[in-house]
Design an enzyme around this catalytic site. Structure first.
Site, PDB file in Angstrom:
ATOM      1  N   ASP A   1      51.570  36.351  38.470  1.00  0.00           N
ATOM      2  CA  ASP A   1      51.916  35.063  37.869  1.00  0.00           C
ATOM      3  C   ASP A   1      52.573  35.269  36.508  1.00  0.00           C
ATOM      4  OD1 ASP A   1      49.710  35.772  36.396  1.00  0.00           O
ATOM      5  OD2 ASP A   1      48.687  33.843  36.564  1.00  0.00           O
ATOM      6  N   SER A   2      52.704  36.536  36.090  1.00  0.00           N
ATOM      7  CA  SER A   2      53.554  36.867  34.930  1.00  0.00           C
ATOM      8  C   SER A   2      54.978  36.361  35.190  1.00  0.00           C
ATOM      9  CB  SER A   2      53.565  38.383  34.695  1.00  0.00           C
ATOM     10  OG  SER A   2      53.780  39.079  35.908  1.00  0.00           O
TER      11      SER A   2
ATOM     12  N   GLU B   1      42.040  35.896  39.221  1.00  0.00           N
ATOM     13  CA  GLU B   1      41.515  36.284  37.909  1.00  0.00           C
ATOM     14  C   GLU B   1      40.091  35.774  37.726  1.00  0.00           C
ATOM     15  OE1 GLU B   1      43.996  35.134  34.626  1.00  0.00           O
ATOM     16  OE2 GLU B   1      45.757  36.136  35.439  1.00  0.00           O
TER      17      GLU B   1
ATOM     18  N   LYS C   1      45.430  38.105  44.702  1.00  0.00           N
ATOM     19  CA  LYS C   1      44.688  38.505  43.490  1.00  0.00           C
ATOM     20  C   LYS C   1      44.199  37.237  42.810  1.00  0.00           C
ATOM     21  CE  LYS C   1      46.694  40.156  39.520  1.00  0.00           C
ATOM     22  NZ  LYS C   1      46.217  39.167  38.549  1.00  0.00           N
TER      23      LYS C   1
ATOM     24  N   GLU D   1      42.369  44.585  32.702  1.00  0.00           N
ATOM     25  CA  GLU D   1      43.465  44.386  31.747  1.00  0.00           C
ATOM     26  C   GLU D   1      42.919  44.350  30.320  1.00  0.00           C
ATOM     27  OE1 GLU D   1      46.208  41.260  32.766  1.00  0.00           O
ATOM     28  OE2 GLU D   1      47.200  41.340  30.807  1.00  0.00           O
TER      29      GLU D   1
HETATM   30  O1  KIV Z   1      50.612  38.630  36.547  1.00  0.00           O
HETATM   31  C1  KIV Z   1      50.678  39.865  36.513  1.00  0.00           C
HETATM   32  O2  KIV Z   1      51.758  40.469  36.492  1.00  0.00           O
HETATM   33  C2  KIV Z   1      49.421  40.595  36.486  1.00  0.00           C
HETATM   34  C3  KIV Z   1      49.470  42.061  36.219  1.00  0.00           C
HETATM   35  C4  KIV Z   1      49.761  42.319  34.797  1.00  0.00           C
HETATM   36  C5  KIV Z   1      48.236  42.755  36.652  1.00  0.00           C
HETATM   37  O3  KIV Z   1      48.379  40.022  36.660  1.00  0.00           O
END
Ligand code: KIV
Length: 288
Positions: free
Chosen positions: A54-55, A125, A123, A190
């Site tokens: 989600d980056s 969080e 994934k 992280e």
């Molecule tokens: O959103 C993302 O790119 C991430 C990674 C930095 C692990 O969660």
């Protein structure tokens, strides 16, 4: 395959293969990608796991944090990455709000990433063992994520190192154990102290994948734009820039602008001046 390329021998990476990496003492390489061409590049470079993070919200869509990206926006990009990735495991990051309203909502949103976009895992969080268990029960493999979880930015008060102090260390270690017990096949750590990441890694059977978590994790991940020097707004100390594509791109783009303004582009060789050739040349060949 190019002899000098780092491309891995052809094999499809599976969730069990990733989950067993610590037993094989094999270090995992995860990279983010957000579109078709980036996906091809990271696969050709030998990534085991491709994460559509989600980056995306920050490095592609220009937001100042990750909170506003939607499931539909994420799906759009996961689909593009799916078209570019053959062998690495494709993991889709579930965005803020998509797994916070109960297990039923979470499973329904996660199913979209698997069915509509072809992701092989999601994934999520935070310390959410019940959510992990519900996803696993629905046959959806889960990569967990602890430490600095950017979706908690308001609660955490900013992008800061997490797990400092005895209480915070104990809590993080316990959370990691609970997520593994709930069925998570791997854990992103992280921005946590290296010795804490090392302790968590030793305590788990499943692999840890670090970002700003020191050298002892079972694998490492960096964001595509950070490692290639395309993102220049933030520069956390854990980022190693392996290229300066941002400045290379600026130079190339200004050279094009300059050539156009001074009449140097296109040249006769880049033009079709023979009317008999028009329509006969295989123009599309270069994209084949
Ligand atoms: O959103 C993302 O790119 C991430 C990674 C930095 C692990 O969660």
């Amino acid at each position: 395959m190019d002899e000098n390329s780092n491309e891995r021998p052809s094999r499809r990476v599976s969730v069990p293969w990733v989950a067993n990496a610590p037993a094989r003492a094999e270090r995992l390489v995860m990279m983010t990608a957000y579109d078709f061409s980036q996906a091809r590049l990271v696969e050709q470079a030998g990534a085991d796991i491709v994460l559509v993070g989600d980056s995306l919200a920050m490095v592609v869509l220009g937001h100042s944090d990750t909170l506003s990206v939607t499931v539909d926006e994420m799906l759009h990009h996961v689909k593009a990455v799916r078209r570019g990735v053959v062998n690495p495991l494709l993991v889709a990051d579930m965005p803020y709000g998509s797994f916070h309203l109960g297990c039923q909502q979470t499973v329904a949103e996660a199913v979209r990433f698997i069915k509509e976009a072809g992701a092989q895992a999601v994934k999520i969080e935070g310390h959410r063992p019940k959510t992990v268990a519900a996803l696993v029960e629905a046959e959806i493999p889960v990569m967990a994520h602890l430490g600095l979880t950017p979706q908690s930015i308001h609660k955490l008060g900013g992008f800061r190192v997490q797990g400092r102090g005895d209480g915070a260390r104990r809590k993080l270690l316990e959370a990691a154990r609970e997520l593994e017990a709930a069925g998570a096949f791997s854990l992103v750590l992280e921005c946590v102290p290296a010795d804490l990441a090392s302790e968590v890694t030793a305590a788990l059977e499943s692999p840890t994948i670090g970002i700003g978590a020191g050298p002892d994790c079972d694998g490492q991940v960096l964001v595509f734009h950070d490692l290639l020097g395309l993102e220049d707004r933030l520069s956390p100390r854990f980022v190693r820039r392996y290229a300066e594509l941002g400045s290379d791109a600026r130079q190339a783009l200004s050279a094009f602008a300059d050539d156009v303004r001074h009449g140097r582009f296109p040249s006769p060789e880049e033009s079709y001046d023979d009317p008999t050739l028009l329509g006969a040349e295989p123009i599309r060949k270069i994209y084949g």
